[in-house]
Design a protein around this motif. Structure first.
Motif, short mmCIF file in Angstrom:
data_model
loop_
_atom_site.label_atom_id
_atom_site.label_comp_id
_atom_site.label_asym_id
_atom_site.label_seq_id
_atom_site.Cartn_x
_atom_site.Cartn_y
_atom_site.Cartn_z
N ALA A 12 0.83 -1.21 0.00
CA ALA A 12 0.00 0.00 0.00
C ALA A 12 0.87 1.26 0.00
O ALA A 12 0.58 2.24 -0.70
CB ALA A 12 -0.94 -0.01 1.20
N LEU A 13 1.92 1.26 0.81
CA LEU A 13 2.83 2.41 0.82
C LEU A 13 3.52 2.58 -0.53
O LEU A 13 3.64 3.70 -1.03
CB LEU A 13 3.88 2.22 1.93
CG LEU A 13 3.39 2.42 3.37
CD1 LEU A 13 4.46 1.98 4.35
CD2 LEU A 13 3.03 3.88 3.61
N ALA A 14 3.96 1.46 -1.13
CA ALA A 14 4.61 1.53 -2.44
C ALA A 14 3.65 2.07 -3.48
O ALA A 14 4.03 2.90 -4.33
CB ALA A 14 5.14 0.16 -2.84
N ASP A 15 2.39 1.63 -3.45
CA ASP A 15 1.40 2.13 -4.40
C ASP A 15 1.19 3.63 -4.24
O ASP A 15 1.00 4.36 -5.23
CB ASP A 15 0.06 1.39 -4.21
CG ASP A 15 0.13 -0.06 -4.64
OD1 ASP A 15 1.09 -0.40 -5.37
OD2 ASP A 15 -0.75 -0.84 -4.25
N GLY A 16 1.23 4.08 -3.00
CA GLY A 16 1.09 5.52 -2.76
C GLY A 16 2.22 6.32 -3.37
O GLY A 16 2.01 7.40 -3.94
N PHE A 17 3.44 5.79 -3.26
CA PHE A 17 4.59 6.48 -3.87
C PHE A 17 4.47 6.48 -5.40
O PHE A 17 4.77 7.48 -6.04
CB PHE A 17 5.89 5.81 -3.43
CG PHE A 17 6.36 6.22 -2.06
CD1 PHE A 17 6.73 7.53 -1.81
CD2 PHE A 17 6.41 5.31 -1.02
CE1 PHE A 17 7.16 7.92 -0.56
CE2 PHE A 17 6.83 5.69 0.25
CZ PHE A 17 7.21 7.01 0.49
N GLU A 18 4.05 5.34 -5.96
CA GLU A 18 3.91 5.26 -7.41
C GLU A 18 2.86 6.23 -7.92
O GLU A 18 2.99 6.82 -9.00
CB GLU A 18 3.58 3.83 -7.83
CG GLU A 18 4.74 2.86 -7.68
CD GLU A 18 4.41 1.48 -8.22
OE1 GLU A 18 3.21 1.21 -8.44
OE2 GLU A 18 5.35 0.68 -8.42
N ALA A 19 1.79 6.41 -7.14
CA ALA A 19 0.75 7.36 -7.53
C ALA A 19 1.27 8.78 -7.57
O ALA A 19 0.73 9.64 -8.27
CB ALA A 19 -0.43 7.25 -6.55
N ARG A 20 2.33 9.04 -6.81
CA ARG A 20 2.96 10.37 -6.83
C ARG A 20 4.08 10.47 -7.85
O ARG A 20 4.84 11.43 -7.85
CB ARG A 20 3.51 10.69 -5.43
CG ARG A 20 2.43 10.87 -4.38
CD ARG A 20 3.07 11.09 -3.01
NE ARG A 20 2.10 11.41 -1.99
CZ ARG A 20 1.41 10.52 -1.29
NH1 ARG A 20 1.60 9.22 -1.53
NH2 ARG A 20 0.54 10.90 -0.38
N GLY A 21 4.21 9.44 -8.68
CA GLY A 21 5.22 9.48 -9.74
C GLY A 21 6.56 8.94 -9.33
O GLY A 21 7.53 9.06 -10.08
N ARG A 22 6.64 8.31 -8.15
CA ARG A 22 7.91 7.75 -7.68
C ARG A 22 8.09 6.34 -8.23
O ARG A 22 7.11 5.61 -8.44
CB ARG A 22 7.94 7.71 -6.15
CG ARG A 22 7.75 9.06 -5.50
CD ARG A 22 8.95 9.95 -5.68
NE ARG A 22 8.81 11.20 -4.94
CZ ARG A 22 9.76 12.11 -4.85
NH1 ARG A 22 10.91 11.90 -5.44
NH2 ARG A 22 9.56 13.23 -4.17
N LYS A 23 9.33 5.95 -8.44
CA LYS A 23 9.62 4.60 -8.91
C LYS A 23 9.86 3.68 -7.72
O LYS A 23 10.58 4.03 -6.79
CB LYS A 23 10.87 4.62 -9.80
CG LYS A 23 11.23 3.26 -10.39
CD LYS A 23 12.46 3.37 -11.28
CE LYS A 23 12.84 2.01 -11.83
NZ LYS A 23 14.06 2.08 -12.68
N THR A 24 9.24 2.50 -7.74
CA THR A 24 9.42 1.54 -6.66
C THR A 24 9.87 0.20 -7.24
O THR A 24 9.66 -0.09 -8.42
CB THR A 24 8.10 1.33 -5.87
OG1 THR A 24 7.14 0.71 -6.73
CG2 THR A 24 7.55 2.65 -5.35
N LYS A 25 10.48 -0.61 -6.37
CA LYS A 25 10.94 -1.93 -6.79
C LYS A 25 10.81 -2.89 -5.61
O LYS A 25 11.23 -2.57 -4.49
CB LYS A 25 12.40 -1.88 -7.25
CG LYS A 25 12.95 -3.23 -7.68
CD LYS A 25 14.40 -3.13 -8.10
CE LYS A 25 14.95 -4.48 -8.52
NZ LYS A 25 16.37 -4.39 -8.92
N ARG A 26 10.23 -4.05 -5.88
CA ARG A 26 10.09 -5.07 -4.83
C ARG A 26 11.40 -5.84 -4.72
O ARG A 26 11.90 -6.38 -5.70
CB ARG A 26 8.94 -6.01 -5.17
CG ARG A 26 8.66 -7.02 -4.07
CD ARG A 26 7.37 -7.75 -4.33
NE ARG A 26 7.02 -8.63 -3.23
CZ ARG A 26 5.80 -8.85 -2.82
NH1 ARG A 26 4.79 -8.24 -3.40
NH2 ARG A 26 5.55 -9.69 -1.83
#
Length: 480
Positions: A12-26
């Motif tokens: 959920a936190l990662a999805d929130g960052f992605e919604a703000r245009g941030r890149k995430t990686k598991r």
């Protein structure tokens, strides 16, 4: 930032960052380390840790647990290592502590350069250098030597005796070297980009082109597939087409590849070609090419497309389509121009001093192969130009239909005397129509450029020097 804990909350936190245009990686890990998820094993871990014998470190250690230089009393206790499993990693604090201690060279010991990339975002100074001893996409020996060399030139003390142990290498006394200056003349043989081995041995056909490696017929589709590999190590002249600090395959190379494909399938006319995405050439390694030509329709027209993919990427990664177009046969116009009278009558010469310096100022860094514009003249709305390859590049011209660097140089006359109305901005062609090649292997051109339409298109008629005669080359470029 690394988030560890319950999977649902972390996602959920990662999805929130992605919604703000941030890149995430598991991250690929077995457990949620440094989080409450580790509480269930701490007692068993402490039991093991208390059964070990500890020694004080011989070199200072900055701990990821505290973010500071750790004392011998603290690091030699079981409690320290239990906390290390459970508590947060203070990586930023640790790097800042190293920086405060005067450290400017950082060497990562690990399977890749992940921490090296992170540490570069943590330092505040500009003099820091980073080296990773292993890289997942490079041979181990090469990566290790590169890291050792980088540390050495930064002043780090390297144990060369240990490095060369069991290699048979012996130290050479400096007195054994001559005291006079060396004559710095290189004798390395020049490796041709056409040397690709025996493609027939694996059932493929020769592509017979410097930018392509092999060809294959597609019987069911009545088409052709061409493959190739582009790299700055095999095609060093491409480094001379650097736009805004990025090496791009020039649009003229796409045209050259399309013309070559047309020759193979009996099409003498490039009806249209549109560039959809730039093809970036990496500093290390290369890119794989796939040039495909489809079946002919009832008029003999064939679709064409060109894709690429970095050779370092895994097979499941998608290919990028860079260009699409149409090849035709029988529609090539007759040459309707004559440039044997040169320079043209009533044309006034245009001063070229500072032309390439001006292009460099706007981000177009052309190397020797691409700095081919020699002279230019203006007559009304027309511009005439002479372009030629440098001596080294000209040696390869015979292998091309029209060397991309030569045709690209012809476009550098756009903007002279107001032609093309560039307004001081650099432009690259991305759409071509009506391309015809009448002769091949040129090392010099006579060029005529003139406005041809409301879309600021230019019609270019090019005289091409081939086998001691002037032969015509004609194309239209709708947009640039």
């Amino acid at each position: 930032m690394v988030i560890a804990g319950d999977e649902d909350e972390a996602v959920a936190l990662a999805d929130g960052f992605e919604a703000r245009g941030r890149k995430t990686k598991r991250l690929t890990v077995s457990h949620a380390f440094h989080s409450p998820r580790m509480d269930g094993m701490l007692d068993a871990f402490r039991e093991v840790a208390e059964g070990l014998t500890y020694e004080a470190p011989r070199i200072p250690i900055v701990s990821n647990l505290t973010g500071t230089v750790v004392s011998a009393e603290e690091i030699t206790t079981a409690d320290f290592w239990v906390r290390h499993v459970r508590e947060a990693v203070r990586f930023l604090d640790g790097v800042r502590t190293l920086e405060a201690q005067g450290v400017t060279t950082y060497v990562e010991l690990g399977p890749d350069g992940v921490l090296t990339a992170m540490a570069q975002e943590c330092v505040t100074g500009e003099d820091a250098a980073f080296a990773a001893v292993l890289r997942k996409d490079r041979p181990e020996a090469e990566a290790l030597l590169s890291a050792v060399a980088r540390a050495h030139v930064r002043g780090a003390a390297v144990d060369w005796a240990a490095y060369y142990a069991r290699t048979g290498a012996a130290q050479v006394e400096l007195t054994a070297f001559p005291t006079y200056p060396f004559q710095r003349q290189r004798y390395w043989p020049k490796v041709s980009s056409l040397f690709l081995g025996d493609v027939a041995a694996v059932g493929l056909g020769e592509a017979e082109h410097p930018l392509l490696g092999a060809s294959a017929e597609l019987p069911d589709a009545d088409g052709m597939l061409f493959t190739g590999r582009l790299a700055l190590s095999t095609h060093p002249w491409l480094a001379g087409h650097t736009i805004l600090d990025t090496v791009l395959l020039p649009g003229t190379a796409f045209v050259e590849l399309a013309i070559r494909a047309g020759d193979q399938v009996g099409c003498d006319y490039l009806e249209e070609l549109t560039l959809e995405a730039p093809l970036v050439l990496p500093a290390q390694g290369g890119v794989q090419l796939r040039l495909s030509v489809g079946a002919a329709d009832e008029t003999g027209r064939r679709p064409l497309s060109l894709h690429s993919r970095l050779e370092s990427l895994p097979a499941e990664e998608p290919w990028t389509r860079h260009a699409a177009g149409v090849l035709a046969s029988g529609g090539r116009p007759e040459a309707s121009f004559e440039l044997s009278a040169w320079p043209p009558a009533d044309a006034a010469e245009v001063e070229l001093d500072g032309r390439y310096e001006g292009l460099l100022d706007i981000g177009f860094a052309y190397g020797p192969a691409f700095q081919g514009l020699r002279r230019a003249w203006q007559r009304g709305g027309e511009v005439f130009a002479e372009v030629a390859l440098d001596e080294e590049t000209a040696e390869e011209a015979a292998a091309f239909g029209l060397h991309p660097a030569l045709l690209d140089s012809a476009l550098h006359a756009i903007g002279l005397a107001g032609l093309g109305n560039t307004g001081g901005e650099g432009r690259l062609p991305f759409a071509w129509t009506g391309v015809s090649l009448y002769a091949s292997g040129a090392s010099a051109l006579r060029v005529r450029l003139a406005p041809a339409g409301a879309e600021r298109s230019e019609e270019r008629r090019v005289g091409k020097e081939c086998r001691s005669r002037w032969a015509p080359y004609h194309y239209k470029n709708n947009r640039s």
